[in-house]
Design a protein around this motif. Structure first.
Motif, PDB file in Angstrom:
ATOM      1  N   ARG A 312      47.812  33.353  13.701  1.00  0.00           N
ATOM      2  CA  ARG A 312      49.112  34.271  13.971  1.00  0.00           C
ATOM      3  C   ARG A 312      50.288  34.029  13.619  1.00  0.00           C
ATOM      4  NH1 ARG A 312      49.401  38.114  19.745  1.00  0.00           N
ATOM      5  NH2 ARG A 312      50.856  38.505  19.524  1.00  0.00           N
ATOM      6  N   ARG A 313      50.667  32.662  13.891  1.00  0.00           N
ATOM      7  CA  ARG A 313      52.013  32.547  14.162  1.00  0.00           C
ATOM      8  C   ARG A 313      52.064  32.184  11.902  1.00  0.00           C
ATOM      9  NH1 ARG A 313      54.300  27.470  15.480  1.00  0.00           N
ATOM     10  NH2 ARG A 313      56.083  27.548  16.019  1.00  0.00           N
ATOM     11  N   SER A 314      51.600  31.971  11.180  1.00  0.00           N
ATOM     12  CA  SER A 314      51.498  31.351   9.651  1.00  0.00           C
ATOM     13  C   SER A 314      51.349  32.430   8.883  1.00  0.00           C
ATOM     14  CB  SER A 314      50.460  30.017   9.291  1.00  0.00           C
ATOM     15  OG  SER A 314      49.177  31.208   9.454  1.00  0.00           O
ATOM     16  N   ASN A 315      50.530  33.921   9.811  1.00  0.00           N
ATOM     17  CA  ASN A 315      51.181  35.356   8.898  1.00  0.00           C
ATOM     18  C   ASN A 315      52.350  35.783   9.677  1.00  0.00           C
ATOM     19  OD1 ASN A 315      48.374  35.090   8.158  1.00  0.00           O
ATOM     20  ND2 ASN A 315      47.390  35.853   9.705  1.00  0.00           N
ATOM     21  N   SER A 316      52.830  35.955  10.783  1.00  0.00           N
ATOM     22  CA  SER A 316      53.979  36.348  11.423  1.00  0.00           C
ATOM     23  C   SER A 316      55.179  35.703  10.425  1.00  0.00           C
ATOM     24  CB  SER A 316      54.092  36.146  12.633  1.00  0.00           C
ATOM     25  OG  SER A 316      52.889  36.575  13.239  1.00  0.00           O
ATOM     26  N   ALA A 317      55.030  34.105  10.139  1.00  0.00           N
ATOM     27  CA  ALA A 317      56.381  33.372   9.176  1.00  0.00           C
ATOM     28  C   ALA A 317      56.110  33.828   8.194  1.00  0.00           C
ATOM     29  CB  ALA A 317      55.922  32.179   9.674  1.00  0.00           C
ATOM     30  N   LEU A 319      54.610  36.876   6.975  1.00  0.00           N
ATOM     31  CA  LEU A 319      55.754  38.115   7.074  1.00  0.00           C
ATOM     32  C   LEU A 319      56.739  38.692   7.178  1.00  0.00           C
ATOM     33  CD1 LEU A 319      53.244  40.216   9.183  1.00  0.00           C
ATOM     34  CD2 LEU A 319      53.383  40.192   6.731  1.00  0.00           C
ATOM     35  N   LYS A 320      57.682  37.241   7.764  1.00  0.00           N
ATOM     36  CA  LYS A 320      58.782  37.452   7.795  1.00  0.00           C
ATOM     37  C   LYS A 320      59.790  37.005   6.499  1.00  0.00           C
ATOM     38  CE  LYS A 320      59.297  36.468  13.001  1.00  0.00           C
ATOM     39  NZ  LYS A 320      59.348  35.354  13.979  1.00  0.00           N
ATOM     40  N   ALA A 321      59.247  35.737   6.160  1.00  0.00           N
ATOM     41  CA  ALA A 321      59.488  35.191   4.702  1.00  0.00           C
ATOM     42  C   ALA A 321      59.903  35.906   3.775  1.00  0.00           C
ATOM     43  CB  ALA A 321      59.089  33.994   3.992  1.00  0.00           C
ATOM     44  N   GLY A 322      58.403  37.285   3.712  1.00  0.00           N
ATOM     45  CA  GLY A 322      58.393  38.599   2.314  1.00  0.00           C
ATOM     46  C   GLY A 322      59.094  39.765   2.877  1.00  0.00           C
ATOM     47  N   SER A 323      59.722  39.616   4.075  1.00  0.00           N
ATOM     48  CA  SER A 323      60.835  40.827   4.426  1.00  0.00           C
ATOM     49  C   SER A 323      62.104  40.707   4.339  1.00  0.00           C
ATOM     50  CB  SER A 323      60.905  40.921   6.150  1.00  0.00           C
ATOM     51  OG  SER A 323      61.047  39.816   6.705  1.00  0.00           O
TER      52      SER A 323
END
Length: 323
Positions: A312-317, A319-323
């Protein structure tokens, strides 16, 4: 040691001093002694807290009712793990509040406007709730979604109503996601209405002397207007827990749960995680035990829950990096 003896009988103060002694022993690399002291401190008989006398509640004003919600605290100080520094600061605020009349007789004001800063999931909201309960003050949360109006001029008027309420009512008034209101006025793209809101907010914070506490919390302290900082009497920083604090948190979460392993063995694997993330891992591991109708949490339950949280953390990171 003199401080420790002097604080005997005052549980919060005694624990804070004991924590400082243990931390100093850990820094000196006296790990065996520190571990024994901590085990003794946490394993001692719990003394029932004296019931807090709630502050009288004034009739709730219609003017502010749309923007404030009263929350009944569900947690106690046994449900939170704080750094020794934060325990000391918060205890100081409690003492000042309780001796407020003495301070005012000497021409001094109590610290009553506090800013909580730190990453999400590190205990800011929980701490505000427990702080109110310890003081015996009603806990009110500002409903930002209703406070911020789409109509020009209304947001500042709404803020005025809740500050007027806090001026009269002894309470803890809590602004979560404070950066939504107090964003830097020089940010590109911010329109004149938001600048007027920030100007009004700064003026209200300056002028108010709450009968209880005004607490604002933010995950984005770098986004706050520079003029906000000096308006607060105290700033409390909530960092991600270190290994020692994670160890204490794991002990707390599995205190009344049977385990076939030592959860604190995972403390080093959880460094860098927030309390909210660690709690999610613990709860998921306990759920696995219940769903599979076992009497103990197994190490594999915790491992699976930790892998899920890591994913979950890696997916959130990502997504943030892509935003």
């Amino acid at each position: 040691m003199k401080k420790l003896l002097a604080s005997y009988g005052r549980d919060d103060e005694f624990r804070a001093v004991a924590e400082q002694i243990i931390t100093e022993e850990e820094k000196k690399n006296n790990l065996a002694l520190a571990k024994t002291l901590r085990k003794t401190l946490e394993g001692g008989p719990s003394r029932p807290s004296a019931p807090k006398a709630l502050a009288p509640l004034l009739p709730f004003p219609e003017a502010a009712s749309d923007f404030i919600e009263r929350i009944e605290p569900q947690h106690t100080k046994g449900d939170i793990v704080l750094s020794a520094t934060n325990v000391r600061v918060l205890l100081g605020l409690v003492k000042e509040f309780r001796r407020g009349e003495d301070l005012r007789r000497h021409g001094l004001q109590t610290r009553s406007k506090v800013l909580f800063c730190g990453p999400p999931g590190c205990g800011k909201t929980l701490c505000a709730e427990i702080f109110a309960a310890e003081l015996g003050l009603p806990f009110f949360v500002v409903k930002l979604d209703r406070l911020i109006s789409s109509y020009l001029g209304e947001t500042a008027s709404n803020i005025r109503k809740i500050f007027e309420f806090a001026r009269k009512q002894p309470c803890v008034l809590f602004f979560d996601e404070f950066d939504a209101l107090a964003r830097a006025r020089d940010e590109s793209g911010e329109h004149n209405e938001l600048r007027r809101v920030v100007n009004s907010l700064l003026l209200f914070i300056d002028q108010i002397r709450p009968k209880g506490f005004l607490i604002a919390a933010t995950n984005l302290d770098q986004s706050l207007d520079p003029a906000v900082w000096r308006r607060f009497d105290e700033v409390v920083w909530f960092e991600r827990p270190d290994r020692r604090m994670i160890d204490r948190f794991l002990r707390m979460k599995f205190k009344n749960v049977a385990t076939a392993f030592d959860p604190t063995a995972f403390a080093s694997s959880l460094e860098g995680y927030s309390y909210a993330e660690i709690e999610r891992v613990c709860i998921q591991a306990i759920k696995s035990m219940i769903v599979e109708r076992r009497k103990q949490v197994q190490e594999r339950d915790f491992n699976r829950a930790l892998k899920d949280e890591t994913r979950r953390r890696s997916n959130s990171a990502r997504l943030k990096a892509g935003s």
